[in-house]
Design an enzyme around this catalytic site. Sequence first.
Site, mmCIF file in Angstrom:
data_model
loop_
_atom_site.group_PDB
_atom_site.id
_atom_site.type_symbol
_atom_site.label_atom_id
_atom_site.label_comp_id
_atom_site.label_asym_id
_atom_site.label_seq_id
_atom_site.Cartn_x
_atom_site.Cartn_y
_atom_site.Cartn_z
ATOM 1 C CB THR A 468 -1.012 0.143 1.201
ATOM 2 O OG1 THR A 468 -1.926 -1.151 1.161
ATOM 3 C CG2 THR A 468 -1.922 1.082 1.299
ATOM 4 C CG ASP A 526 -6.071 2.525 1.177
ATOM 5 O OD1 ASP A 526 -6.981 2.629 1.630
ATOM 6 O OD2 ASP A 526 -5.259 1.450 1.470
ATOM 7 C CG ASP A 553 -10.652 2.367 5.095
ATOM 8 O OD1 ASP A 553 -11.637 2.995 5.494
ATOM 9 O OD2 ASP A 553 -10.188 1.262 4.960
ATOM 10 N NE ARG A 614 -12.730 0.625 7.248
ATOM 11 C CZ ARG A 614 -13.156 -0.658 6.307
ATOM 12 N NH1 ARG A 614 -13.633 -1.599 7.018
ATOM 13 N NH2 ARG A 614 -12.167 -0.638 5.250
ATOM 14 C CD1 TRP A 616 -5.812 -0.427 9.965
ATOM 15 C CD2 TRP A 616 -4.906 1.357 9.179
ATOM 16 N NE1 TRP A 616 -4.908 -1.006 9.494
ATOM 17 C CE2 TRP A 616 -4.086 0.445 9.076
ATOM 18 C CE3 TRP A 616 -4.346 2.525 8.873
ATOM 19 C CZ2 TRP A 616 -2.871 0.159 8.173
ATOM 20 C CZ3 TRP A 616 -3.073 2.710 8.378
ATOM 21 C CH2 TRP A 616 -2.634 1.597 7.979
#
Length: 699
Positions: A468, A526, A553, A614, A616
């Site tokens: 990522t 992302d 996200d 949310r 992480w």
Amino acid sequence: MSAHRSRGTGRPRHRRRSTALAIGVPLALTAAGTLAYGTDLGLFGADAQTKASAATAATPAWATATADGFASVNALGQNGTYGGRDGKTVTVKTLADLEKYATAAEPYVIVVAGTITMDPIGKEIKVQSDKTIVGSGTAGQIVGGGFFLGQGVHNVIIRNLTIRDAYQGVWNDKEHDFDAIQMDGAHHVWIDHNDLRHMADGLIDSRKDTTYLTVSWNKLSQENKAFGIGWTDNVTADITIHHNWIRETEQRNPSTDNVAHAHLYNNFLEDVAGTDIKSSYGNYSRGGTNMVLENSYFQGLTNPVVRDATATLVQRGNVFSGTTGKNESGGTGAAWNPKTYYAYTLDKAADVPALLKSGAGPRSSIGTSASTTTATTNAAAATTLTVAKDGSGQYTTVQAAVNAVPANNPARVVIAVKPGTYRELVKVPSNKPHVTIQGTGGSRKDTTIVFDNASGTPKPDGSGTYGTGGSATVAVDADDFQARNLTISNDFDEAAHQDIANQAVALRTSADKVFLDSVIVSGDQDTLLVDTAAKDKLGRVYITNSYVIGNTDFIFGRATAVIDKSVITLKKRWNGTSAGYVTAPSTAADRKGILIANSTVNGDVSDRSFFLGRNWHAGGDATLDPQTTVRNTSLSAAIKTTPWSDMGGFSWKDDRFAEYKNTGAGSGAASSDRPQLTDAQAAAQEVADWLGDWTPTAS
């Protein structure tokens, strides 16, 4: 994030400029070739130069800025509008000095560094050609009078000033012709980023065939007459009016009489309910005017758009909220396309109020980046490297310019990137601090850095996949990094590559004091990774006047990050479905996480389909305490009524998620599923609390 994988035209009368000019957003640089110099000859290669004279050594971008719109067009013997950039830069704090330099025959950049009161009241200084008059940050104020540009005066920039309070107590005053800026027969004038209010007669008067005029990014308010154009029987003037916030003004918003080409776009006209000032009309196409009106936002106005029977008015993409009365278009005039004369890029009309509330009026970063006096200029300028795909700069790629920055450079290096699409990966390593990457186009959309790596994309050397963090188009590991007036994108094709992990980062930061101003960060899953160099390292990021676009996200990481006065755009997934999460913080327990303030969250997605965030817990780390606060922000109906969600087996209720005084269809009342800060709690969760001892300053 590795945890993600498991979840599912008219007759031209002039020459068109060959390229878009470098302005239109705060602090855009001028043509980068004029700024290509270093602190030492040869330091950045054979093409770098050193400016030797004191008069030019400290010339900042705002002192050489050039206009966009019709003011950029070559005509009447004038090549665009660049003001006093060819003359000395002087600083004034008195009326006598301001008048001395503004009325001089030679060119000057005049920095107004304090409040100057006109004497007598209503005085209008007769500005001569080839002048830039610019406020020093928000300190430059003219009280009780303004400026007059007479017949033939040309190449004048009036920028970043507050001009106010010549009001004599009579509304619709016909006895005192006290304007903020009056032009009678001038040409090539740029009025930009000013706050004009509470004068006796009008705020701006463009009269007697004044032409090649651009009025941009101004606040006009508290006035009977905002902006009048005309006082002529000739239909010859060409005028651009864009990104102005016109509020609490009764008439001439503007009234545009006998203008050959009037281009109005991305303006915000606002009549606030419950006040003593009531608009009588908004944009008015009068006489023989041929007007194109695009992507503007009208809030609460009576008669928002009016057209004389003899005028022509073409409307495209405007938004009308709470308006009543006339909203007209039509006419028999010849159709024309503004892009025949100059390049420009439209912002979405729905985004205009948020953009202008954050971006209109004086900017603290204009007029302040160099020390100037009336005698000399002593401060050292930042080194500037130029990038252009066509070979007209020092480098043809952004990474090549980054590579040219010496290790452990002690001072600011500006990488000025000319308009174009740069398909490349850019990494700013940790040993190259104080770097600015700045687009030089008229819009943040003109300069784009883009690539299409994803987490699962195989590396060319066969050593695995990028992961990522490694997928980022632009990766910043260096402290004191800045970016402005450009787009950073990851255009990975999820639909074509569902076989690999599809987290695809546009921008990754793992540094402290990262400042992003007037940028677009665009992707899908992302998009923006705000990280730190290590779990125990501080990493602060401040984003303002910008867009962040994504779906899952797409603002995530462990940094202390602020998104202020910006637009967060929600995007559908690759298969057309609407579902996602705006934030996924992984904040350390003793740090602040993600703060979204004074912004707008919207997008073309289904109602109640997106969570605000949310929690992480990266790598299953139970010691983390993820935090997102969303405050004083407009939330569209896309936001769920229960806006927070669990992740990875951790309950969001055990971490730090809250709202404060949000508005819009997506906002909601306090409940156990929707925590709201108290006023006392909110007082400790301001932007300044996130940034600590750091005040972001453009340089």
